[in-house]
Every structure is written in structure tokens, then in C-alpha cells.
Design an enzyme around this catalytic site. Structure first.
Site, mmCIF file in Angstrom:
data_model
loop_
_atom_site.group_PDB
_atom_site.id
_atom_site.type_symbol
_atom_site.label_atom_id
_atom_site.label_comp_id
_atom_site.label_asym_id
_atom_site.label_seq_id
_atom_site.Cartn_x
_atom_site.Cartn_y
_atom_site.Cartn_z
ATOM 1 N N ASP A 1 9.535 3.049 1.673
ATOM 2 C CA ASP A 1 8.353 3.862 1.938
ATOM 3 C C ASP A 1 8.117 3.869 3.445
ATOM 4 O O ASP A 1 7.583 2.918 4.018
ATOM 5 C CB ASP A 1 7.140 3.277 1.206
ATOM 6 N N LYS B 1 3.110 12.007 6.587
ATOM 7 C CA LYS B 1 2.252 11.908 7.766
ATOM 8 C C LYS B 1 2.825 12.644 8.970
ATOM 9 O O LYS B 1 2.629 13.829 9.121
ATOM 10 C CB LYS B 1 1.945 10.443 8.067
ATOM 11 N N PHE C 1 0.864 -1.182 0.000
ATOM 12 C CA PHE C 1 0.000 0.000 0.000
ATOM 13 C C PHE C 1 0.900 1.231 0.000
ATOM 14 O O PHE C 1 1.573 1.521 0.985
ATOM 15 C CB PHE C 1 -0.928 0.046 1.213
#
Length: 732
Positions: free
Chosen positions: A539, A568, A454
Site C-alpha cells: 500500500d 493521492k 491504516f
């Protein structure tokens, strides 16, 4: 049922009492209102302090009501009065000073030491909830008895907190964190003065009315360090026993029980108007003027006009959910809780109920909600310049780039906004590097990704997803990607060809269910990539910035990827900020016009990101995640439940995989005051803000244990009784 407001016809035929609606809009800003309770059920029917001992069964409700009405008449001429209805079995509810402590629209409900008074708590809680306060319940194991033992100084900078008789000193920590205020603890030594307000009264002119023998020597030194000799008004024992220090001070007026002529004269000489009201009937239970009132915050936190309009015809939560469903695209399936404010590890919904956040916005608020240092940086920068675009330079971008270099060692960085944008940036950089540096033929580069990955929601990213829901209806997709199983080193080695330019991987797969690869996986991957001149792209959007117990998750394997993607928590939840970090060789392939973003690297984003990074480092949040994460993992793994298949994770990033659907479990946890979210149908992720207190983490884990043990109905009310505002304090 408890009513928030009462009028004279609800009290008795002769009472001279009126009450203004708490949300009427007539309240004067800056002037505190007072909460009182009519003594129509008052009596001395048990003994919990020395005053009651000789007065058991010897009280007059008629005289108490008359004296209370006299006090009410005086106080209502000075400020607004609001009433809470008394309840049977709680005669001491008249002493509303013990209901809690209110400030800035938040009220800390008392946790009474004596069982005789604990029945009052839910009624006060309901009243404050209806009045629009954010309600905080302090732990039962650390008794706290409201304004009886907690009094703010005149300027609000100090909270004087008593302990030793009814309130435990341990509760003072919760008060400090709740309002970020200096708390000075004072030890009470005389059982006759069992609450702080019986012997200590900070006055609004900056002076102090107090009875020195009630305190130990250390406490007296603390008092004298703040109040100079000319500011201290020491009362003698005669006045102390008449509860002279139990005074209500509003401006230059002091309202209190009858006192000596000498003390009255001294107060008048200091400019106070002294109003005496006979309250000897309440002395039988150990209370007087101040015991009979609780100060309410000036703003009273009335609902906004927009919210009031939404409430018409139904609850605000129901209306807002219906509005979202009607006007919003249904691309999410959120739990039905409507949050309107948050701080630290706690969030509060529009109904005033508080929840412990065990998701942290998918790691975006590692630093906790609304961290004051990040907020201050955002406000300061927003008052100067927010956006220049990259058509011009700004004074914050260079500082962020330097900070990233010094923190991570990477030579260059390229800031973007969302995590998906940063992934796209890394993919473009890898492809251009493959052609310009590695020498792969144009339009032939390949990038290897993992199954169950993801990395975002763009067309190219969902195109190489293996989750059919992410792909369905969005094709055709860009070519140039191939898959290998996550954690399979041999599969990666076999998949590499001369045209492979990069391997994109999450060090821990978050959306897939916090899947931790075998030990040494990333180290082996790094060796394979280096041997084949392939870029290793990590990531770290969810796993990075402290979440797994290291600054970045790749650090657990002692490697350094060629490219790292962060996002984030890079902004602490204040603003979308992401970044791609790499070497000059990789990011140096970009030339003006190759790639960009209007908002990428804007001064507001950079200022926020710099503050967010400082908080992570200064407060040692990665280390805190490692410690608390190991504790939480061990505790959960000891849990026995027929519905649990596996518990795994690293740092404060854990997963509970079930053999039943996870959604109902998350809903049950929500009802107990803990917010989690399911993923892949049967997995619950646990990822609280890294600033979470150990005791709050314990409480949240306890709720999970209850629900998974099938005891979601057991102790259901306790989910509301154990909470502490997760406001910020240094944890290093």
C-alpha cells in the site's frame, strides 16, 4: 491605528484630496489604481542617499504638501487614488513606490535595506491586508524595495529589477517564483540613481525612458536586447538629475517633474500628453512623481458577495467555521485555519495570512499545490470530455495505462478513485486469485495485515484495523484477516497457512506515526511471500510517488511486490485518482461485471494523472525528497528538547514523537505560520510538498525548533516576516 482609506477631513483643513473606498466597486477593471501617502509628516531627517546629504533639516513640509496636492489633483483625474495614513517616525513613507510590488491580487511587501525605513513595513502590510491582497513578506536577508526597484514591462511579460544599491539581486529569484515571470536584473552603478525607477521607466506604448550612464555595460546589453533603438528614449544628465525618468505613465499621459523642452517635445512627438508638476521639494529626499505612487492591481480583489454576506456580524473565518460545525458531520477535528487558495508549498487563509504547508494533504500534493502543468492538463481535458463511464472507451485511459507500465514495469493496472477503493480492489483481486489460481477452497482465503495499519475507512478495512476508534460502532466486520506485528518477519512466517493468499502492508506506516521498519524487512517479507505463494501487496498510497526519496518506498529494499496500490499524489491533489498495479496473473482474474466504478478511469482523471506523473519524473521530485529529507532529519535530530522522545522518517516524510500531547504544539506552529497535524495523540508528521524550497524548509524547521524549545513567544512576529511564495520552478 492604521486606516485603509482616508478622506479630506483626515488630512488637513486646506487639502484638496478625496479618496474612493478600495472595495467600493467603482474601480475600472483593467486600469491600475494608485496608492499615495499624504506628506503631512514629511521631512529630511536622516541621510540614506546622496540627495539627502545636503538637505538634512532643510525641507519645507508646507511646500511638500502643496506640490503633492498638485500631483494628486492631476493623477486623480486619470485614475483612482487610495491613501495610506502616514505614521510618526517614517517621513519617507510618502514615497509609496517603495511599499512593495503588486500584481494579480498579490503584493510583495518591501524588506527595506535601511533601518530608518523598516518601520513602514508593518503599516503597509496591514493596509494591503485590509484591502484584500494576499500579502507576501520577502526575507530580511535579501532586501527588496518594491516598485522603486521592480517595474513591469508594458505587456507584463518582463519584470525589470534593479540591484546594487538598495535591493539585492538575490531577491529577484523570489519575485520570479512569485509570479512566474521573466525577471531581468539590471545593475545600478551611480549612487545618485539608487532605485531603478529613478533612471528607468517602461512606458505603456512599449517604449523606454531611461538614463544609460546609470547602468553597467551588461545591463545596457539586456535593455537593448528588448528595446530596439527606436523604442529607447535616452535622457541627458540634466533631465536625469531632474528625475525625468521618475514618471507616472497612464495610457498616453506622462506625469513627471519639470523637464527640458527637448525631452518634452520628443515625448509629444511620440504621442504622449506631457503634464509637468513641480516636485523639487521631494528631490531633496531623492524622489519625484513615480516615487510618490505605487500601482495597484486592476482587479483589487474585492471580496465576493457570498463572502461579504458571511462577514456581516463577524469575521469571515469565524463565520465559515461556525457554518461547517453547524451543517457538517463532525468526523474530523481540523486546526482552525480556513484556507481559500494555495500554490507550491504555501497556503493562504481567508484573512490573507500565509502558511507553510508541512502536511501536503497527506502526500496528495507532492507536486505542490496547483501545479501549473497539472492544472493545464485538467483544464484542457475538462473542455473536451470529463466522463464517459467504463460503458464506453475513452482516449485517455489507454495512455495512462501505458504510462504506468512504462514507469513501473507492472503488466496491468486498474484505476479507481479513492485510496480506500483501490485497497478494496486489491483485496478482491487477491481473494479471487487465491481461489482461481492458488486453489484455495471457496470462501476460505485469508489475508494477513499488520497491527497499527491504516488502509482506509471502509467497513472491511476498519474491520481489520487494530485502532479501536476506527472500529467502534461499525461491526459486524467481514472475516478472513489476521494480524502480525509490523516489522516482525518471524511473526509473518508463523502466521502463513495454506489458505493465506496475501500479505497487505504499508512499507512505512504513515497514520501510525511514520513508523519505519527495520532495514531489510520488506526484502525478507518478499522472500517469505514468494516461498509460500502468497501475494505481497504494498500500500503505497501515502508512501509512494516520491515521498520517501524513491518513486515507491518498496524500492529502498530492492524488491518488486506482486501488487502495488497508489493514489493521492497520482493526481497531484486535483482529483481523486487511485490505481492497483500488478501482473496479468493477478488482475487477469477479473471478468466484466466482477468489479467496477462509474468514475474509475474517466478521461479527466487519466489526463490529470498522466500530468502528475510527468511532473514527478521531470522535476526529479523523488531525488529532491531524498536530499531535503536527509537534511531535515539530520537537523531535527540535532535539536534538543525535553518534550521530544524520538525523531524518525525517510525522505520528506518525518515524524516527531513527543512525550506530551501534540495538538497544542501544532496549534502553536499554526500561529507561527506552519501547518502540521498530529496523529496518535503525541506524534507530529512533517510532509511538505516535494517542491518546497530549501530556504522555506529551513524557515519551517526553525519554527518547529522555536516551539519545541519552549520559545513559541520568542520572535513571534518573525513568523510573518519570512516567507516566499512557493510558486513553481524546475528543480531538476
Amino acid at each position: 491605528m492604521l486606516q485603509a482609506m482616508q478622506t479630506s477631513n483626515n488630512i488637513n483643513a486646506n487639502a484638496r484630496v478625496t479618496s474612493k473606498p478600495i472595495l467600493s466597486g467603482t474601480h475600472t477593471f483593467g486600469r491600475p489604481a494608485l496608492l499615495m501617502c499624504v506628506p503631512k509628516l514629511y521631512e529630511v531627517s536622516y541621510v540614506i542617499n546622496p540627495w539627502m546629504k545636503d538637505n538634512l533639516g532643510n525641507s519645507s513640509r508646507r511646500r511638500a504638501l502643496q506640490q503633492w496636492e498638485d500631483l494628486y489633483e492631476v493623477l486623480s483625474g486619470l485614475t483612482d487614488i487610495h491613501l495610506v495614513e502616514p505614521i510618526a517616525g517614517s517621513p519617507d513613507m510618502v514615497f509609496t513606490a517603495n511599499a512593495g510590488l503588486a500584481r494579480d491580487g498579490v503584493v510583495a511587501i518591501s524588506s527595506f535595506y535601511h533601518p530608518e525605513r523598516q518601520g513602514e513595513e508593518p503599516h503597509f502590510r496591514e493596509w494591503f491586508h485590509k484591502a484584500g491582497y494576499a500579502v507576501v513578506d520577502l526575507p530580511r536577508e535579501t532586501p527588496f524595495e518594491g516598485e522603486g526597484d521592480a517595474l513591469f514591462s508594458a505587456d507584463g511579460s518582463i519584470l525589470w529589477a534593479g540591484h546594487g544599491t538598495r535591493t539585492l539581486e538575490a531577491s529577484h529569484v523570489a519575485l520570479r517564483r512569485l509570479w512566474d515571470v521573466e525577471v531581468v536584473s539590471l545593475r545600478l552603478m551611480d549612487p545618485r540613481f539608487y532605485h531603478l525607477d529613478t533612471c528607468f521607466a517602461p512606458l505603456e506604448d512599449g517604449s523606454l525612458l531611461y538614463y544609460p550612464p546609470a547602468f553597467d555595460e551588461e545591463s545596457l546589453k539586456k535593455i537593448e536586447a528588448v528595446y530596439t533603438a527606436e523604442k529607447r528614449i535616452a535622457v541627458g544628465e540634466e533631465d536625469a538629475l531632474a528625475f525625468a525618468c521618475n514618471a507616472v505613465n497612464l495610457g498616453k499621459t506622462i506625469v513627471l517633474n519639470c523637464i527640458s523642452a527637448d525631452l518634452k517635445q520628443e515625448l509629444r512627438e511620440r504621442g504622449f500628453e506631457v503634464i509637468q508638476v513641480r516636485l523639487d521639494e521631494f528631490l531633496k529626499a531623492g524622489g519625484a512623481a513615480k516615487c510618490l505612487v505605487m500601482k495597484l492591481t486592476p482587479e483589487i480583489h474585492a471580496k465576493s458577495e457570498a463572502r461579504d454576506a458571511a462577514v456581516q456580524g463577524g469575521g469571515v473565518e469565524t463565520k465559515l467555521i461556525a457554518m461547517e460545525e453547524e451543517y457538517g458531520a463532525h468526523n474530523y477535528h481540523p486546526l482552525d485555519v480556513v484556507i481559500d487558495r494555495a500554490q507550491g508549498a504555501w497556503v493562504t487563509d481567508v484573512n490573507g495570512r500565509r502558511y507553510l504547508d508541512f502536511l501536503a494533504a497527506y502526500s496528495a500534493v507532492n507536486q505542490g499545490h496547483c501545479h501549473p502543468e497539472i492544472l493545464a492538463a485538467m483544464v484542457e481535458q475538462a473542455q473536451k470530455v470529463t466522463l464517459t463511464s467504463r460503458a464506453f472507451r475513452n482516449d485517455q485511459l489507454p495512455l495512462l495505462l501505458r504510462d504506468l507500465h512504462e514507469l513501473t514495469g507492472f503488466e496491468m493496472a486498474l484505476p479507481m478513485n479513492s485510496g480506500a477503493e483501490a485497497v478494496e480492489t486489491a483485496l478482491k483481486a487477491a481473494r479471487k486469485w487465491g481461489e482461481a489460481v492458488k486453489g484455495v477452497e471457496a470462501n476460505r482465503t485469508e489475508i494477513i495485515v499488520c497491527s497499527n495499519n491504516f488502509h482506509g475507512r471502509t467497513i472491511s478495512i476498519v474491520g481489520f484495523s487494530t485502532d479501536e476508534q476506527y472500529r467502534a460502532g461499525f461491526g459486524p466486520f467481514p472475516a478472513g484477516f489476521r494480524h502480525v506485528p509490523f516489522g516482525d518477519v518471524k511473526a509473518l512466517r508463523r502466521a502463513i497457512t495454506p489458505e493465506t493468499v496475501a500479505f497487505l502492508v504499508e512499507p512505512i506506516q504513515g497514520e501510525a506515526g511514520v513508523i519505519v521498519p527495520p532495514d531489510g524487512y520488506l526484502r525478507a517479507v518478499a522472500e517469505i511471500c514468494k516461498a509460500n505463494n502468497v501475494l505481497l501487496i504494498a500500500d503505497e498510497i501515502q508512501s509512494g510517488l516520491g515521498r520517501t526519496g524513491k518513486l515507491f518506498a518498496y524500492m529502498h529494499d530492492g524488491i518488486t511486490p506482486d501488487v502495488v496500490i497508489a493514489g493521492k499524489a497520482l493526481s497531484g491533489g486535483f482529483y481523486p485518482v487511485s490505481v492497483v498495479m500488478s501482473s496479468r496473473e493477478v488482475l487477469g482474474v477479473f471478468r466484466p461485471g466482477d468489479h467496477g466504478s462509474t468514475f474509475g478511469g474517466n478521461p479527466l482523471a487519466c489526463a490529470v494523472a498522466r500530468a502528475a506523473l510527468r511532473v514527478i519524473v521531470d522535476e526529479k521530485l523523488a531525488e529532491r525528497s531524498a536530499e531535503l529529507g536527509a537534511y531535515a532529519l539530520a537537523r531535527l535530530q540535532r535539536m534538543r528538547s525535553e518534550t521530544v522522545r524520538e525523531i524518525r522518517g525517510r525522505g520528506l516524510w518525518l515524524a516527531i514523537e513527543l512525550n506530551v500531547p501534540a495538538r497544542p504544539i501544532c496549534e502553536a506552529l499554526r500561529d507561527r505560520g506552519v501547518l502540521c497535524k498530529e496523529t496518535h495523540e503525541t506524534v507530529i508528521r512533517i510532509a511538505p510538498p516535494l517542491v518546497i524550497l530549501r530556504e522555506d524548509l529551513d524557515w519551517g524547521l526553525e519554527q518547529i525548533e522555536f516551539v519545541l524549545a519552549g520559545d513559541s513567544e520568542k520572535l513571534a512576529d518573525d513568523a510573518l516576516l519570512r516567507s516566499e511564495e512557493g510558486v513553481f520552478s524546475r528543480v531538476a
